[in-house]
Motif scaffolding. Structure first.
Motif, mmCIF file in Angstrom:
data_model
loop_
_atom_site.group_PDB
_atom_site.id
_atom_site.type_symbol
_atom_site.label_atom_id
_atom_site.label_comp_id
_atom_site.label_asym_id
_atom_site.label_seq_id
_atom_site.Cartn_x
_atom_site.Cartn_y
_atom_site.Cartn_z
ATOM 1 N N GLN A 1 40.608 -40.256 30.583
ATOM 2 C CA GLN A 1 41.544 -39.252 31.096
ATOM 3 C C GLN A 1 42.894 -39.365 30.395
ATOM 4 O O GLN A 1 43.516 -38.363 30.064
ATOM 5 N N ALA B 1 42.605 -38.021 26.891
ATOM 6 C CA ALA B 1 42.503 -36.560 26.915
ATOM 7 C C ALA B 1 43.852 -35.917 27.218
ATOM 8 O O ALA B 1 44.235 -34.944 26.576
ATOM 9 N N SER B 2 44.590 -36.508 28.182
ATOM 10 C CA SER B 2 45.879 -35.890 28.521
ATOM 11 C C SER B 2 46.859 -36.051 27.372
ATOM 12 O O SER B 2 47.692 -35.181 27.123
ATOM 13 N N LEU C 1 46.014 -36.094 24.145
ATOM 14 C CA LEU C 1 45.635 -35.100 23.136
ATOM 15 C C LEU C 1 46.059 -33.705 23.574
ATOM 16 O O LEU C 1 46.552 -32.908 22.770
ATOM 17 N N GLY C 2 45.880 -33.420 24.864
ATOM 18 C CA GLY C 2 46.261 -32.106 25.376
ATOM 19 C C GLY C 2 47.745 -31.860 25.202
ATOM 20 O O GLY C 2 48.163 -30.777 24.771
ATOM 21 N N THR C 3 48.551 -32.879 25.514
ATOM 22 C CA THR C 3 50.002 -32.732 25.340
ATOM 23 C C THR C 3 50.349 -32.611 23.867
ATOM 24 O O THR C 3 51.194 -31.803 23.485
ATOM 25 N N LEU C 4 49.661 -33.409 23.046
ATOM 26 C CA LEU C 4 49.923 -33.372 21.602
ATOM 27 C C LEU C 4 49.733 -31.960 21.055
ATOM 28 O O LEU C 4 50.489 -31.500 20.202
ATOM 29 N N ALA C 5 48.732 -31.261 21.590
ATOM 30 C CA ALA C 5 48.484 -29.890 21.129
ATOM 31 C C ALA C 5 49.725 -29.030 21.334
ATOM 32 O O ALA C 5 50.145 -28.297 20.439
ATOM 33 N N PHE C 6 50.351 -29.154 22.513
ATOM 34 C CA PHE C 6 51.548 -28.349 22.768
ATOM 35 C C PHE C 6 52.733 -28.836 21.945
ATOM 36 O O PHE C 6 53.585 -28.054 21.543
ATOM 37 N N ILE D 1 52.543 -29.901 18.965
ATOM 38 C CA ILE D 1 52.383 -29.286 17.641
ATOM 39 C C ILE D 1 52.690 -27.789 17.718
ATOM 40 O O ILE D 1 53.407 -27.245 16.890
ATOM 41 N N LEU D 2 52.164 -27.123 18.749
ATOM 42 C CA LEU D 2 52.346 -25.670 18.863
ATOM 43 C C LEU D 2 53.810 -25.297 19.015
ATOM 44 O O LEU D 2 54.231 -24.227 18.592
ATOM 45 N N TRP E 1 50.341 -37.594 33.707
ATOM 46 C CA TRP E 1 48.986 -37.402 34.218
ATOM 47 C C TRP E 1 48.484 -38.679 34.885
ATOM 48 O O TRP E 1 47.838 -38.629 35.929
ATOM 49 N N ILE F 1 54.946 -31.505 30.774
ATOM 50 C CA ILE F 1 54.727 -30.890 32.076
ATOM 51 C C ILE F 1 53.409 -30.106 32.129
ATOM 52 O O ILE F 1 52.901 -29.809 33.208
ATOM 53 N N PHE F 2 52.830 -29.797 30.952
ATOM 54 C CA PHE F 2 51.664 -28.908 30.938
ATOM 55 C C PHE F 2 50.467 -29.456 31.693
ATOM 56 O O PHE F 2 49.680 -28.699 32.251
ATOM 57 N N THR F 3 50.336 -30.805 31.734
ATOM 58 C CA THR F 3 49.199 -31.355 32.458
ATOM 59 C C THR F 3 49.328 -31.093 33.958
ATOM 60 O O THR F 3 48.336 -31.086 34.664
ATOM 61 N N PHE G 1 42.186 -30.355 27.796
ATOM 62 C CA PHE G 1 42.447 -29.892 29.155
ATOM 63 C C PHE G 1 41.148 -29.588 29.885
ATOM 64 O O PHE G 1 41.044 -29.807 31.096
ATOM 65 N N ILE H 1 40.121 -32.933 31.122
ATOM 66 C CA ILE H 1 40.979 -33.401 32.221
ATOM 67 C C ILE H 1 40.567 -32.759 33.537
ATOM 68 O O ILE H 1 40.517 -33.399 34.583
#
Lengths: 149, 257
Positions: free
Chosen positions: A4, A7-8, A10-15, A17-18, A37, A84-86, B130, B133
């Motif tokens: 988890q 994953a969180s 990587l998910g934050t990393l995506a934003f 970069i974006l 998270w 904050i996106f998570t 996500f 998650i």
């Protein structure tokens, strides 16, 4: 738990970069997202419920963002908005709309109110996080500067 | 007189760059004021809202220049905020002339962005993460990855033709939902909701929400409510898009329901 966290991150990393964050802050921003998270998961395990968990996690995330901002001498936004996106209730929006259209009004209302409560908890979390006086964080920054010299 | 105008132009341009990149109102206001002060202005007034900057400089009770800039809500660029922040710090420590500062500002504006491919891949990775998650397994992550990339391509194209933000959010969330329903109708076995939730994360108004709240509690009620209204509208559009797609699939007798 480890999966988890990864994953969180990587998910934050995506934003990160974006939103074109500076490259040297990639790691710290995503780590902050993962911290938020992790806090959420721990609160949930503790039995705190979605709303309180979101509140607690947002407070921790916000304070950490401010610490990082002082240490890295970078605007706090960089660590805060990506992390904050998570916690933002994207799933809540989806379920509310889905159940509403499925004519499952009970579930839809429940999800809708929960989404609003989570959004409110995030609001309060950010407010509490920023209630800590800036001078405490400034001290951190100064220390770092001396070490740097 | 000439000098005043130049300094004012520099200060407002720095503020404009910050505002356009998604900087908070208080940061923009403070930056503009500090730059004016650093170059020796004493009697000035600056007013910043989420889509405009107004500034005047007086000297001995007489107006020495004023400037209004209309700043449309732009796309977030955190790197630029950091760079401009650094620049304003240097200006405040009096280590750069007005001309140098202007040059540096233009460098900040030209800061490179990650390429289209990098952004698309990042979006895919984010959506997959996500999806995981929120309780997805391998299949869901894979589908979120693909859908996220497609959504990002759609977002970039929509940005290029300047499609209305509301349409972008409605169409984007509807498209993701329809595709995921279509795949499950074709007989693929997966948790359809996890895939959609993973993918629509790209549309969720996290930045607007966060900045809006902070502005509201800083006392910038006008800018805060503009951003929060924007966040609320975005969320509503996502809901409408998902809802429309679900209804559409239902009407055409989708099997995945």
């Amino acid at each position: 738990m480890i999966d988890q966290l990864i994953a969180s991150m990587l998910g934050t990393l995506a934003f990160v970069i974006l939103f074109n964050a500076p490259r040297k802050e990639y790691f710290f921003s995503s780590a902050n997202g993962a911290l938020g998270w992790l806090a959420y998961l721990l609160f949930m395990e503790w039995g705190a419920g979605v709303v309180i968990a979101s509140l607690g996690a947002t407070v921790i995330l916000t304070i950490m963002a401010r610490i990082l901002s002082a240490l890295r001498r970078c605007p706090v936004t960089i660590f805060l908005v990506t992390g904050i996106f998570t916690l933002v209730p994207g799933a809540g929006i989806y379920y509310t709309a889905y159940f509403l259209l499925m004519n499952d009004l009970v579930s839809s209302t429940a999800k809708g109110i929960e989404t609003f409560k989570v959004a409110g908890a995030i609001v309060l979390g950010i407010v509490f996080g920023f209630a800590v006086p800036q001078s405490w964080f400034n001290r951190l920054g100064r220390k770092e500067k001396h070490v740097g010299k | 007189m000439e000098g005043n105008q130049k300094v004012l132009k520099l200060a407002v341009s720095v503020g404009e760059t910050l505002l356009l990149s998604g900087g908070e109102i208080y940061r923009v206001q403070e930056t503009v004021e500090r730059i004016l002060e650093a170059y020796g202005m004493e009697d000035y007034h600056v007013f910043v809202v989420s889509n405009g900057i107004f500034a005047t400089v007086d000297e001995e009770g007489e107006s020495r220049g004023s400037m209004v800039r209309n700043v449309p809500l732009g796309s977030v660029h955190l790197g630029r905020i950091a760079a401009v922040n650094q620049l304003s710090r240097e200006i405040c420590s009096h280590s750069c002339t007005v001309e140098e500062a202007y040059q540096r500002l233009q460098d900040c504006q030209k800061l490179p962005e990650p390429g289209m491919l990098a952004k698309t891949l990042a979006a895919g990775m984010g959506c997959a993460a996500f999806g995981y998650i929120f309780g997805g397994q391998f299949v869901e992550c894979l589908l979120s990855f693909v859908l996220g990339m497609l959504l990002q391509i759609f977002l970039m194209q929509a940005g290029r033709i300047k499609m209305s933000k509301f349409m972008v959010n409605i169409l984007g969330s509807a498209a993701v939902t329809v595709v995921s329903f279509a795949l499950s109708a074709l007989g693929m076995k997966f948790m359809q909701d996890k895939v959609v939730i993973g993918s629509i994360v790209l549309l969720v108004p996290g930045v607007l929400l966060t900045t809006g709240i902070r502005e509201l509690f800083n006392g910038d009620y006008l800018s805060g409510s503009i951003h929060l209204a924007d966040a609320l509208m975005t969320a509503a559009c996502i809901a409408v898009g998902v809802g429309a797609a679900v209804k559409l699939v239902q009407l055409f007798g989708g099997a995945g329901l």
